[in-house]
Design a protein around this motif. Sequence first.
Motif, PDB file in Angstrom:
ATOM      1  N   ALA A 123     -43.498 -16.285 -48.769  1.00 40.02           N
ATOM      2  CA  ALA A 123     -44.155 -16.815 -49.951  1.00 40.02           C
ATOM      3  C   ALA A 123     -43.148 -17.323 -50.976  1.00 40.02           C
ATOM      4  CB  ALA A 123     -45.048 -15.752 -50.576  1.00 40.02           C
ATOM      5  N   GLU A 124     -42.039 -16.604 -51.120  1.00 44.73           N
ATOM      6  CA  GLU A 124     -41.064 -16.934 -52.154  1.00 44.73           C
ATOM      7  C   GLU A 124     -39.807 -17.509 -51.520  1.00 44.73           C
ATOM      8  OE1 GLU A 124     -40.822 -16.350 -55.690  1.00 44.73           O
ATOM      9  OE2 GLU A 124     -42.987 -16.513 -55.347  1.00 44.73           O
ATOM     10  N   PRO A 125     -39.126 -18.430 -52.200  1.00 47.00           N
ATOM     11  CA  PRO A 125     -37.812 -18.821 -51.694  1.00 47.00           C
ATOM     12  C   PRO A 125     -36.932 -17.582 -51.658  1.00 47.00           C
ATOM     13  CG  PRO A 125     -38.504 -20.245 -53.496  1.00 47.00           C
ATOM     14  CD  PRO A 125     -39.506 -19.131 -53.419  1.00 47.00           C
ATOM     15  N   PRO A 126     -36.341 -17.249 -50.506  1.00 48.08           N
ATOM     16  CA  PRO A 126     -35.578 -16.014 -50.386  1.00 48.08           C
ATOM     17  C   PRO A 126     -34.275 -16.106 -51.163  1.00 48.08           C
ATOM     18  CG  PRO A 126     -35.385 -17.328 -48.421  1.00 48.08           C
ATOM     19  CD  PRO A 126     -36.318 -18.060 -49.308  1.00 48.08           C
ATOM     20  N   ILE A 127     -33.743 -14.952 -51.519  1.00 50.08           N
ATOM     21  CA  ILE A 127     -32.420 -14.908 -52.116  1.00 50.08           C
ATOM     22  C   ILE A 127     -31.450 -14.782 -50.949  1.00 50.08           C
ATOM     23  CG2 ILE A 127     -30.966 -13.739 -53.796  1.00 50.08           C
ATOM     24  CD1 ILE A 127     -33.448 -13.962 -55.247  1.00 50.08           C
ATOM     25  N   SER A 128     -30.463 -15.655 -50.923  1.00 55.52           N
ATOM     26  CA  SER A 128     -29.545 -15.621 -49.792  1.00 55.52           C
ATOM     27  C   SER A 128     -28.140 -15.304 -50.272  1.00 55.52           C
ATOM     28  CB  SER A 128     -29.573 -16.971 -49.084  1.00 55.52           C
ATOM     29  OG  SER A 128     -28.595 -17.016 -48.090  1.00 55.52           O
ATOM     30  N   GLU A 129     -27.449 -14.517 -49.498  1.00 59.26           N
ATOM     31  CA  GLU A 129     -26.075 -14.179 -49.835  1.00 59.26           C
ATOM     32  C   GLU A 129     -25.236 -15.452 -49.842  1.00 59.26           C
ATOM     33  OE1 GLU A 129     -22.254 -11.970 -47.994  1.00 59.26           O
ATOM     34  OE2 GLU A 129     -24.119 -11.917 -46.855  1.00 59.26           O
ATOM     35  N   ARG A 130     -24.283 -15.540 -50.782  1.00 59.74           N
ATOM     36  CA  ARG A 130     -23.423 -16.727 -50.825  1.00 59.74           C
ATOM     37  C   ARG A 130     -22.101 -16.424 -50.133  1.00 59.74           C
ATOM     38  NH1 ARG A 130     -25.580 -20.183 -54.607  1.00 59.74           N
ATOM     39  NH2 ARG A 130     -23.652 -21.278 -55.008  1.00 59.74           N
ATOM     40  N   VAL A 131     -21.698 -17.349 -49.258  1.00 59.95           N
ATOM     41  CA  VAL A 131     -20.442 -17.132 -48.543  1.00 59.95           C
ATOM     42  C   VAL A 131     -19.484 -18.268 -48.883  1.00 59.95           C
ATOM     43  CG1 VAL A 131     -21.491 -15.879 -46.640  1.00 59.95           C
ATOM     44  CG2 VAL A 131     -21.347 -18.363 -46.554  1.00 59.95           C
ATOM     45  N   THR A 132     -18.183 -18.036 -48.681  1.00 57.73           N
ATOM     46  CA  THR A 132     -17.217 -19.080 -49.040  1.00 57.73           C
ATOM     47  C   THR A 132     -17.337 -20.262 -48.077  1.00 57.73           C
ATOM     48  OG1 THR A 132     -15.640 -17.846 -47.744  1.00 57.73           O
ATOM     49  CG2 THR A 132     -15.494 -17.627 -50.138  1.00 57.73           C
TER      50      THR A 132
END
Lengths: 165, 468
Positions: B249-258
Motif C-alpha cells: 500500500a505504501e512506498p516502502p522505505i529502502s536502505e540506502r547503499v553507496t
Amino acid sequence: MTSSNRMSRRDFIKVTIGAIGGVMGVLLGVPVVGYLLQPAFRKQAAEAWIPIGKLEAFTIGIPSPFSFTRTKVNGWERTATSYGGFVLRRSEDPKEILILSSRCTHLSCRVNWNEAAQGYLCPCHDAKFSIEGEVLSGPPPEPLERYNEFKVDEDGNLLIFFEEA
Amino acid sequence: MTEEGNPAPAPRSMFDRMRERLVPDGLPEDDRGRIRMVVNSLVLHLHPAKVPERTLRWTYSWGLGGLSAVLMMLLGVTGIILLNNYTPAVPQAYLDILELRSNVWFGELIRNLHHWSANLLIIVAVLHLVRVFLTGAYRPPRELNWLIGAGMLVLVLAANFTGYLLPWDQLAFWAITVGTSILSYVPLAGEWLSRLALGGPEVGGNTLLNFYSMHISFIPLLIFALMSYHFWRVRKDGGLTMPRGLDEAEPPISERVTTIPHLVRKELVFALAWIAALLVFAMLVPAPLEDIANPDVSPNPAKAPWYFLGLQELLLHFHPLVAGIILPGLAALAVFMLPFFDTNPASVGVYFRSRRGRSLTFLSAGLALVLTPLWVLLDEYLLNWSAWLPGWPALLSNGLIPLAVLLLPLFLLDEWLVRSFKADTEERVLFIAGFVFTAFLILTAVGIFFRGPGMGLYWPWELPVAGH
Ligand code: HEM
Ligand code: FES
C-alpha cells in the motif's frame, strides 16, 4: 552620469544588450535559415525535348518501357535524376500515342507493365493501373501522369517535352 | 617536486606521479572515499553518492536506459571511424561500402557493429519507454524527463532513417523514396517539405548529402545534449521511482547503499555483457547490402526499414495523409501529452498500477491480438472502400471513413469500461495504450513476416529470401 529619472544605468545596459543581441540574432539567423531552406525553393529551369527512342521500335498495342536521365552540374557535384515511363502506340498513326510516367502516384515506386494482368502493377503497395493509367485497385489517389506533349522528328525519333515540376 | 628546506621525499617513479595526478585519491577503501569519488568525478557524479537498494532491482528498470546509453556510445565510436572510409556521393558511397566489406581490415565487423547497435537501440529505447509507461514513472515531477525521452526516441528514429540511405543500395534508395514521398501529402506545405528533405525533385545525390550531414552531425549532437540532460534530470527528480509490489500500500522505505560499488558494478557488468553479445552477433551476422541503387527498378517487394513496417502496413490500407501523417501524429501527440492528463501519484512505481489495471492491460492486448489480424485479412480480401464509394475523394473513401469505422469500436469499448466498471483515467490510459501498442506491434510483425512480392500476404516460410 547624474541621476536621471528616465532610465537607470542598469536598464540602459539591459536594453542596449537586448537590442544588439536581437539584431545579431537576426543577422545570423536569417542567413542560416535561408541557407538551409534554399533547396526547397531552387527552381531547376529544366525544359527540353527528350528523344526516347525510334517510333518504329515501339510495338503497336503493347506498352513498352523507356527511360532517360537528366544531369545537373553544380560546381563539382553532378546530380543525375532518372525518369522513366511507357509508350503505348494505339495504331500506325503517330498522333495516336499514350505516354505514361512509370512513377506511381502513391509513394513514387516504379510501376511495371504486366501482360498477364493487362495492367501496370506497383510492387510497393500492391496497386494496379489500367492500360490508360487509371487506378484499378490499391492506394494511389490519382492516375499515372501523362506526357501529353510529344512529337516525331524527321528521323523517326519519338520525343517528349519534359518539364520538371 | 622537492622544495627548498623540506626534507626530500622518497623518490617516486614517473608512473606513480602520473597516477597521482590522474586519480589523486587513489581507489577508495571505505564508504567515505567511495562517496567522495562519486561526487568528485565528472562522469560518476551523474549518480548520487548513495541510492536506495530497492531501485537497483533488475526486475524494475531492466537496465534499459543504461543499455540505450551504451549503444549510443558504441554507435558514436563505430560511426566516427566508419567516416574514414565513406564518401557521401553517388555512386561512390556504394563502392565505399563494398570496399569496406572486402578490403578494409575489420571493415565488415565495424559496419556490422554499427548496423546492429542501431537496430538494437530502437528496440531497447522502445522497451525503456514501455517500462516507464507501465510503472507510471512519467507522472509529476518527471513530466519533463518523459518529454525529453520521447524527443530522443524521435531523434533515434531519424538517425536510423538518415543512416539507412547512406549505403546507397536498392534497399536504401527505395525505402527512402517511399518514406519521403509521405511528406508530399502534408496539407499545403507537402511539395515544399519533400523538396527540402530531398534537396531536389527525387532521391539523388543532394538527398544523400543532406541525410549524411544530418546523420553525422546535427542528430547525434542533439541526442548527446538531450542524453546528458536526461541523466541529470533523473537525479534532480529524486532518482528512480521507488519500485513497489501490487500488494504494497505504501512506498516502502529502502536502505540506502553507496553507489560504488553497488550501482557502478552492476552497470559495468551489464554493459560488458551486452557489448560482448553484440560483438559475437556482429561477427556472425552481416548487415544487409543489396545491389547498387537503381532509380528505374523498384525491387519487389519494396519494404521500409523494419521499424517502419507497421506504418507501411497502414499505408496499404489508408490514404497516405491518414496513414503517414494523421495517425502517427495523433500517437505522438498522445505520448507527449500523457504526463499532463494522467497524473495520479499514488500508483507510481507499481507495474500496471493495480490488479485491475493489470487485467485491463492484458484484456486490451488480447483484444488487439485477435482483432488486428482479423482486420488485416478483412481489408485484404473483403473491404474495398474506394470501389464502394465511387467518385468520393480518396481522402474520404480510403482514409477518413475507414478510419472512423475502425476507431468506433475502440471508443465504444472505452465507454463500456467507464459505464460498467467506473474505470478512472489511469485505467483507461492503460487499456487504450495497451490496445494501440499491441496493434502496432502486430502490424509491424505482419509487415516483416507476412508480406511478400506485390505486398501480398504469404506465410513466413513461403517468403522468397530477400534479394534473390
Ligand atoms: C544516433 C545514433 C545512430 C544511429 C541510430 C545510427 C544508425 C545508422 C544506420 C541504421 C546506418 C545504416 C547502416 C547500414 O545499413 O549499413 C548507419 C550508417 C552510418 N552511420 Fe550511423 N547511426 C548513429 C550514429 C552515427 C554517428 C555518431 C556517426 C558518425 C559521426 C555515424 C556515421 C555513419 C556512417 C558513416 C554510416 C555509413 C556506413 C554504412 O552504411 O555502413 N552514425 N547509421
Ligand atoms: S508506391 Fe505504388 S502503390 Fe505505393
